[in-house]
Design a protein around this motif. Sequence first.
Motif, short mmCIF file in Angstrom:
data_model
loop_
_atom_site.label_atom_id
_atom_site.label_comp_id
_atom_site.label_asym_id
_atom_site.label_seq_id
_atom_site.Cartn_x
_atom_site.Cartn_y
_atom_site.Cartn_z
N SER A 168 0.82 -1.21 0.00
CA SER A 168 0.00 0.00 0.00
C SER A 168 0.85 1.26 0.00
O SER A 168 0.55 2.23 -0.70
N SER A 169 1.92 1.24 0.78
CA SER A 169 2.79 2.43 0.86
C SER A 169 3.40 2.78 -0.49
O SER A 169 3.39 3.94 -0.91
N ILE A 170 3.91 1.76 -1.18
CA ILE A 170 4.60 2.07 -2.43
C ILE A 170 3.63 2.46 -3.54
O ILE A 170 3.94 3.30 -4.40
N LEU A 171 2.42 1.89 -3.53
CA LEU A 171 1.42 2.29 -4.52
C LEU A 171 0.98 3.73 -4.28
O LEU A 171 0.83 4.52 -5.23
N GLY A 172 0.78 4.10 -3.00
CA GLY A 172 0.43 5.49 -2.70
C GLY A 172 1.55 6.44 -3.07
O GLY A 172 1.30 7.53 -3.62
N TYR A 173 2.78 6.05 -2.78
CA TYR A 173 3.94 6.88 -3.13
C TYR A 173 4.03 7.08 -4.65
O TYR A 173 4.33 8.18 -5.13
N TRP A 174 3.75 6.02 -5.40
CA TRP A 174 3.80 6.10 -6.87
C TRP A 174 2.74 7.09 -7.39
O TRP A 174 3.01 7.89 -8.27
N ILE A 175 1.56 7.05 -6.82
CA ILE A 175 0.49 7.97 -7.24
C ILE A 175 0.87 9.41 -6.91
O ILE A 175 0.63 10.33 -7.70
N ALA A 176 1.48 9.60 -5.73
CA ALA A 176 1.81 10.95 -5.29
C ALA A 176 2.96 11.57 -6.08
O ALA A 176 2.99 12.80 -6.27
N THR A 177 3.91 10.76 -6.53
CA THR A 177 5.13 11.30 -7.14
C THR A 177 5.14 11.23 -8.67
O THR A 177 6.06 11.75 -9.29
N ARG A 178 4.13 10.62 -9.26
CA ARG A 178 4.02 10.60 -10.72
C ARG A 178 2.78 11.43 -11.10
O ARG A 178 1.76 11.37 -10.43
N ALA A 179 2.89 12.16 -12.13
CA ALA A 179 1.79 13.05 -12.53
C ALA A 179 0.68 12.24 -13.21
O ALA A 179 0.47 12.31 -14.42
N ILE A 180 -0.04 11.46 -12.40
CA ILE A 180 -1.10 10.62 -12.93
C ILE A 180 -2.40 10.92 -12.20
O ILE A 180 -2.40 11.51 -11.12
N THR A 181 -3.48 10.50 -12.78
CA THR A 181 -4.80 10.55 -12.13
C THR A 181 -5.21 9.13 -11.80
O THR A 181 -5.03 8.22 -12.62
N ALA A 182 -5.74 8.93 -10.60
CA ALA A 182 -6.06 7.56 -10.17
C ALA A 182 -7.36 7.53 -9.38
O ALA A 182 -7.71 8.49 -8.70
N THR A 183 -8.05 6.41 -9.51
CA THR A 183 -9.15 6.05 -8.61
C THR A 183 -8.65 4.93 -7.73
O THR A 183 -8.15 3.92 -8.23
N ILE A 184 -8.77 5.10 -6.42
CA ILE A 184 -8.31 4.10 -5.46
C ILE A 184 -9.52 3.40 -4.85
O ILE A 184 -10.48 4.04 -4.43
N CYS A 185 -9.46 2.09 -4.81
CA CYS A 185 -10.53 1.30 -4.21
C CYS A 185 -9.92 0.30 -3.22
O CYS A 185 -8.84 -0.25 -3.48
N ALA A 186 -10.60 0.11 -2.10
CA ALA A 186 -10.18 -0.86 -1.09
C ALA A 186 -11.43 -1.31 -0.35
O ALA A 186 -12.48 -0.67 -0.45
N PRO A 187 -11.35 -2.45 0.39
CA PRO A 187 -12.54 -2.92 1.10
C PRO A 187 -13.18 -1.88 2.01
O PRO A 187 -14.38 -1.87 2.22
N SER A 188 -12.37 -0.97 2.57
CA SER A 188 -12.89 0.14 3.36
C SER A 188 -11.88 1.27 3.33
O SER A 188 -10.69 1.05 3.05
N LYS A 189 -12.33 2.47 3.65
CA LYS A 189 -11.42 3.61 3.65
C LYS A 189 -10.40 3.46 4.77
O LYS A 189 -9.24 3.88 4.62
N ALA A 190 -10.81 2.86 5.90
CA ALA A 190 -9.88 2.66 7.01
C ALA A 190 -8.74 1.75 6.59
O ALA A 190 -7.58 1.98 6.93
#
Length: 638
Positions: A168-190
Amino acid sequence: MNATHTLTITRTLYLLDHRLEMPSLPENQLFCALDQRHLAQYRRYLGVEHQLVYLDFRQGMHADALVALAGTVRRDGAILIHCDLQQITATLERLLDLSDDFPCVQPLADLNQLEQLIVSASAQCDSEPPPFSPTVEQQELLAQLDELLPQQSSCVAYLEAARGRGKSSILGYWIATRAITATICAPSKAQADTLLARAEGGSFRFIPPDQLLDWEPQTPTEWLVIDEAASVPAHVINRCLRRSERLILASTSEGYECAGRHFSLRLKKHLPQAFDNVCELTLTKPIRWPEQDALEHLLNETFCMYQGNPPQLTEADLKLDLTIRFAKPTDLALHEFTDVFTLLMAAHYQSSPNDVRMLLDDPQQQLIMGYLGETLICACWLAFETPMSRELRESVWQGKRRIPGHLISQSVGYHLREKELMGKSYARITRIVVASELQNQGWGSKFLTRILNFYRTSGYFALGTSFGAAHDLLKFWRHAGFRLLRFGQRTDAASGYVSALMLYPLTHSATIELDCLQHRNMLTLPFQAIKQPQDRFFYVLPVTKLTASDQIMLSRYLQETLIAFLASWINFGLVQPVLAAALHYQLITFPDDLQPQIYEALMSNAPLKDLAKRWNLQGKKEAEGYLRDVCAQARLSV
């Protein structure tokens, strides 16, 4: 096995005797305390790290919660289990036996030691975590993800790793540091807390799984990132494969999801068919604890959370006769139980640590093993269902009670309205598997035949099974002589199929009863298909005209289900195919002014929530109440 010389003991599992009272823990987000009432809600606490986790197991171990929350405990943290140390369960005994090789378990003898542990954990909570910086392995994964960015055609990345590896950490880091648009889905926001925190500063939105079916990319280059994908219903994942051009799926290979190898293997087969570019990713090094962490190894060994070794067979071995062994799970040696369970888990689409606990702690469980020589090649998990008392039968029949461990007898009584059959004894095949290297060679049929032959003189009424109704599985069980008694109403989230209930008669009277129930099911099945057109096994056409005996049988079934529906014991989904069949064969009539509504409810594939809007009613519940009023005015023709 002796692994102590290679292990690092930085996280500890403490055992608190049930006679000692647990004091309240300080208010701190790094502390997690779950009593018996809240153990089932453990997934809510998976999105953050913890210094101390307390689990109340005085009424029984919740193995899923233990394994899941162990993955949130950081270096130098602890798990505290409150349990009965005088009457140790077989599961806890297995854990303690294995702790000789993985020495990270300590008993807490008195309250002074407990208070010292809490004070020490509180002091460690004050230390600030270091800023996030990708490890060498994570940097390599980032480079693989970056290679997908310039792709003009469809692409998917599937990231599978054990818990605590920083997916999860590295996927979030990738979204934050690359100029991309993303939709994130997970079983819950928590549960997505870590991913969302690392993605801060990037361009993204979050949606829960129930919005995935309606998801549309806002731009042609938007990425869909699904974390803990094995927790998302299979049919939803399949829909995403068809609708997303840029997709990232992350899944836990070992740990609280424990979806078995079946999920990942099945998904990997579909990816090349749906995408031009497929990238398989993994992370192997833990980031919350050392690589040779004793606690992780202990829990993995205790609950068999890894892939077993394939059987090593020679040509001579394959010519041997299959030998069968019956055993109580607790009678097996540590390594024998591990071999059997890893084989069972590898082929099943949904396994969890609680399965190990059930096998070891529930005396109604049986294991059957098949060997070529000394090599295990197939295994069967059997559960026994004892007859219900008349009082229990009545409660289950009216939908007031659900009795754990009685899947077959409850389904026969409640869904099929056969109250007296709940008084029979059943053996239920929970799982049956052949090693993947030997599948489709007849070993499964031979193994099952040997099991059926043994139980024909066992005194049980029938041998049953329930499973996700894939075409090949239906064919396998029908070929073995099992009677198809019921399809479920809802698609299973893990398998992507509705469930099938099939039974094999073990007595002469059972043969008569089950043949009759199977025939009755085939008469109503075409009308259940009206509501479930997406399930491709519904290829049954209604007969043109009922025989006299079928008319009597269906009329009796109609009366039973109609009474249950009017009494609110069963829902509309259960009575719908029976009413639809009765209407088709003119066994029931409704007042003329109610014909349009009842026909629409029975003979169209519109769900009740949609019908409620057309009828100006407030939702599914009110629509079902209206249909009860309509059915109360029906007239039976026989």
